[in-house]
Design a protein around this motif. Structure first.
Motif: not given
Length: 326
Positions: A46, A66, A68, A87, A90-93, A97-98, A100, A118
């Protein structure tokens, strides 16, 4: 700009190669030479360098999107992790989607500020102590947004965050608190791209009484005057056909000449005040989807995140100088 589907990167690259607006170089404009990659990173871990801020000793503070993380990298390539963003379950960026970490800005006292996207309440601006340490959230931004570039105006004690999904420049007190939608409009919005690649306003800099931003999908470099009241003036288009532009930097504080990262084609372009531009660095020099640029004195720093190539994320340094009038 974190990784989006490869097809989007291929499309951006094709546009970059096919539709460049260039003009002959002149003797009184900067030239870029002697590029060299000084640090290589691990894509699998990442270590994708998204944005950059420079330290007084010439080292670079990079956001590894990636992972973080925020890392300090010396001109000799030595790396030290300064902070890791927490961390998120369940991120919904949007877009990626992750969770960052994206834009970064450094204050004169060494404090670092970063954008964290996030899709949760952790989305916003985070502060990191000088020299590294535990990050602390100082402002929450909309969970359905994508705070990308970040700039600090120490004279006015405010931060500006470019939201690539909502097409908004947010203004936040440097001390933290409630964000204000400082600039909005069609010129800042994403357009003409698949949903997963819709990235509007992206890079951002404070320069000569204005906030300058890029729009990745539109391929534009824009200037937003800062009025005496602190409000935003009318958005001005200063350059076009900068396809897949990410972040950028001005070559000095007195002129509107900039170096812009064109991430899709793995290029850096010199953008002139009249809006024309010329490619000055390419993949042959070591670029692998560059994401941002920083300039100090006669040195340009260019991080490559390798979002689309997935090969050799790195940090490149090059010399910036006046052309030989010979």
């Amino acid at each position: 700009m974190p990784r989006v589907p490869r097809s989007a990167g291929v499309t951006a690259a094709a546009l970059t190669f096919g539709l460049l607006a260039t003009a002959p170089a002149t003797a009184d404009e900067p030239a870029v030479s002697a590029p060299r990659v000084v640090a290589h990173f691990d894509f699998a871990k990442g270590e994708t360098p998204e944005n950059i801020a420079l330290e007084p000793d010439g080292s670079a503070d990079l956001t590894f999107s990636n992972a973080r993380q925020v890392a300090n990298v010396t001109p000799q390539g030595r790396k030290r992790i300064l902070a890791t963003l927490p961390a998120v379950a369940d991120p919904h960026t949007p877009v990626v989607g992750a969770a960052v970490v994206l834009g970064i800005a450094r204050a004169q006292d060494g404090t670092l500020y970063v954008n964290y996207a996030t899709g949760t309440r952790a989305t916003g601006i985070w502060r990191i102590p000088s020299g590294g340490g535990k990050p602390r959230q100082i402002a929450q931004l909309p969970t359905n947004g994508f705070p990308n570039g970040l700039a600090l105006d120490e004279r006015r004690n405010v931060l500006y965050a470019a939201d690539s999904v909502l097409g908004t420049v947010w203004r936040v007190p440097r001390s933290g608190g409630k964000p204000t939608a400082w600039a909005e409009g069609a010129a800042l919005e994403p357009r003409n791209a698949p949903p997963a690649a819709r990235v509007g306003v992206n890079g951002i800099k404070v320069h000569r009484d204005a906030v300058w931003v890029s729009n990745t999908n539109a391929g534009t470099l824009l200037r937003i005057p800062v009025r005496d009241s602190g409000c935003a003036g009318a958005i001005e288009t200063r350059a076009t056909r900068l396809y897949a532009i990410d972040d950028f930097a001005f070559v000095d504080r007195h002129r509107d000449t900039a170096l812009a990262a064109l991430t899709g084609g793995s290029e850096v372009a010199l953008v002139r005040p009249d809006g024309t531009h010329q490619v000055v660095l390419t993949p042959r020099d070591g670029l692998s989807n560059p994401t941002s640029v920083a300039v100090r004195g006669r040195t340009a720093y260019v991080p490559s995140a390798a979002y689309f190539t997935r090969k050799d994320p790195n940090l490149l340094l090059a010399r910036v100088h006046q052309r030989d009038r010979g």
